[in-house]
Design an enzyme around this catalytic site. Sequence first.
Site, mmCIF file in Angstrom:
data_model
loop_
_atom_site.group_PDB
_atom_site.id
_atom_site.type_symbol
_atom_site.label_atom_id
_atom_site.label_comp_id
_atom_site.label_asym_id
_atom_site.label_seq_id
_atom_site.Cartn_x
_atom_site.Cartn_y
_atom_site.Cartn_z
ATOM 1 N N GLY A 71 -29.804 -65.265 -15.889
ATOM 2 C CA GLY A 71 -28.723 -66.248 -15.988
ATOM 3 C C GLY A 71 -27.475 -65.708 -15.308
ATOM 4 N N THR A 72 -27.251 -64.419 -15.445
ATOM 5 C CA THR A 72 -26.078 -63.778 -14.840
ATOM 6 C C THR A 72 -26.082 -63.961 -13.322
ATOM 7 O OG1 THR A 72 -26.000 -62.154 -16.620
ATOM 8 C CG2 THR A 72 -24.891 -61.555 -14.562
ATOM 9 N N ASN A 151 -21.994 -69.230 -26.415
ATOM 10 C CA ASN A 151 -22.947 -68.294 -27.005
ATOM 11 C C ASN A 151 -22.492 -67.720 -28.341
ATOM 12 O OD1 ASN A 151 -21.272 -67.357 -24.710
ATOM 13 N ND2 ASN A 151 -21.761 -65.331 -25.513
ATOM 14 N N GLN A 179 -27.325 -71.064 -23.027
ATOM 15 C CA GLN A 179 -27.536 -71.247 -24.473
ATOM 16 C C GLN A 179 -27.992 -72.653 -24.815
ATOM 17 O OE1 GLN A 179 -27.483 -68.954 -26.859
ATOM 18 N NE2 GLN A 179 -26.685 -67.273 -25.644
ATOM 19 N N SER A 199 -31.724 -69.384 -18.279
ATOM 20 C CA SER A 199 -32.330 -68.051 -18.410
ATOM 21 C C SER A 199 -33.584 -68.125 -19.276
ATOM 22 C CB SER A 199 -31.293 -67.113 -19.044
ATOM 23 O OG SER A 199 -31.846 -65.854 -19.265
ATOM 24 N N HIS A 201 -35.095 -65.741 -21.250
ATOM 25 C CA HIS A 201 -35.274 -65.031 -22.524
ATOM 26 C C HIS A 201 -34.581 -65.689 -23.706
ATOM 27 C CE1 HIS A 201 -31.439 -62.555 -22.915
ATOM 28 N NE2 HIS A 201 -31.322 -62.974 -21.664
ATOM 29 N N THR A 237 -39.006 -60.495 -3.340
ATOM 30 C CA THR A 237 -40.336 -60.859 -3.834
ATOM 31 C C THR A 237 -40.205 -61.408 -5.255
ATOM 32 O OG1 THR A 237 -41.349 -59.194 -2.457
ATOM 33 C CG2 THR A 237 -42.665 -59.975 -4.314
ATOM 34 N N CYS A 325 -23.546 -58.754 -25.514
ATOM 35 C CA CYS A 325 -22.928 -57.853 -24.548
ATOM 36 C C CYS A 325 -21.646 -57.251 -25.098
ATOM 37 C CB CYS A 325 -22.621 -58.582 -23.254
ATOM 38 S SG CYS A 325 -23.847 -59.804 -22.862
HETATM 39 N N1 PLP Z 1 -24.469 -67.184 -20.061
HETATM 40 C C1 PLP Z 1 -24.552 -67.281 -21.396
HETATM 41 C C2 PLP Z 1 -23.839 -68.390 -22.095
HETATM 42 C C3 PLP Z 1 -25.275 -66.343 -22.130
HETATM 43 O O1 PLP Z 1 -25.328 -66.422 -23.451
HETATM 44 C C4 PLP Z 1 -25.936 -65.310 -21.426
HETATM 45 C C5 PLP Z 1 -26.671 -64.257 -22.162
HETATM 46 O O2 PLP Z 1 -26.385 -63.949 -23.301
HETATM 47 C C6 PLP Z 1 -25.844 -65.268 -20.027
HETATM 48 C C7 PLP Z 1 -25.099 -66.223 -19.377
HETATM 49 C C8 PLP Z 1 -26.526 -64.214 -19.233
HETATM 50 O O3 PLP Z 1 -27.901 -64.498 -19.123
HETATM 51 P P1 PLP Z 1 -28.910 -63.305 -18.771
HETATM 52 O O4 PLP Z 1 -29.050 -62.495 -20.017
HETATM 53 O O5 PLP Z 1 -30.186 -63.999 -18.380
HETATM 54 O O6 PLP Z 1 -28.297 -62.562 -17.653
#
Ligand code: PLP
Length: 388
Positions: A71-72, A151, A179, A199, A201, A237, A325
């Site tokens: 997601g990042t 989140n 989220q 994302s 996970h 890849t 985080c």
């Molecule tokens: N954006 C939000 C709102 C999130 O909660 C998170 C992860 O906690 C991310 C982005 C980042 O996603 P990823 O863990 O896949 O990098």
Amino acid sequence: MRDVYLDYSATTPVKKEVLDAMLPYFSEKFGNPSSLYRIGTESKDAISKARQQLAGLIGANEREIYFTSSGTEADNWAVISAAKAKLKKGNHIITSAIEHHAVLHTCDFLEKSGYEITYLPVNSDGLISLEELEAAITDKTTLISIMFANNEIGSVQPIKEIAAIAKKHDILFHTDAVQALGNIEIDVKDLGIDMMSVSGHKIYGPKGIGALYIRKGLIIPNYMHGGAQENNKRAGTENLTGIVGFGKAAELAGRDLSDHIAKIRELRDYFKTELCRKIDGLEINGGLDSRLPGNLNIAFQGVEGEALLLYMDVKGIAASTGSACSSATFAASHVLKALGHPLERVYCSIRFTVGDFTTKEDIDYTVGEITEIVDKLRAFSPLYKKKG
Ligand code: PLP
């Protein structure tokens, strides 16, 4: 003692059906999707299927889905590339004060390179004001990036209205739906979203896989440079097993969405009611109306959140202060501060998120243990004065 996991916003376990779908692609079906022989084309087909599965969950066309490492990465790609693409028009971006660091720190980075960023405030429910959004727009504004759901407090923004404002002013609209995916119905076409990050996970898929939805017709510069993967838009890849798992998780999320939402909302509400019945001096952070169904963020007056977490851990209960985080850094949550709460409330707050594997017994156990821990911690606390 039991193990109770109440941190589904941090990450989720991979579901058995997801793991089963992934396993063959680690070993016998290991071909590089760019190779022309059979095991290569089989891998390519598996990626196509996953793209359809994810597109199906969000009402997109499969050609609008680009897999990323997270997601990042999707957030970085959308914000940086959209900002660069529109530099001729202007250098102003609007976001909110409560974004995930994947967007906030990306905006910081752009600000240091000369872009102007407006960080919209939120009210005590954790929602931006549409009037403030419109008032912040200038003729240099090129991008609005507002998260779908937060989140930490689970607040769900008025995405359709935000998209309409962006469209009216000819501004691109990106939303971080990491989220929201799998916890809310999302139809990117109906909502009018230009770009959306997701994302794997967070929806019972594997870690290290994400995707960016880019509306058909919108062209933004590549973020990763190299090979021709992802229709020449995202080199590298492919994370074959991750993509297959994300696709399967998306299919399951779509199949079970309404049951999932109803179940976790009921458990979350039961949890809130029971905690408030057993413990006084609780304050709910964020509004209850426009909120993710599984999120509960509570301030326990007179109890230091980190201490409560550690005692809970001893009893097998996992939750968090702030996001996964920021809890590693012990920094006060920027989200709770943005709600206007004093620091003593911020430091007393815990985020609980329930998910598919949470049971009523887990909640009853957790409420019982927390009640005892809070009593114990408050007995030592100079901050807490019992009412009555
Ligand atoms: N954006 C939000 C709102 C999130 O909660 C998170 C992860 O906690 C991310 C982005 C980042 O996603 P990823 O863990 O896949 O990098």
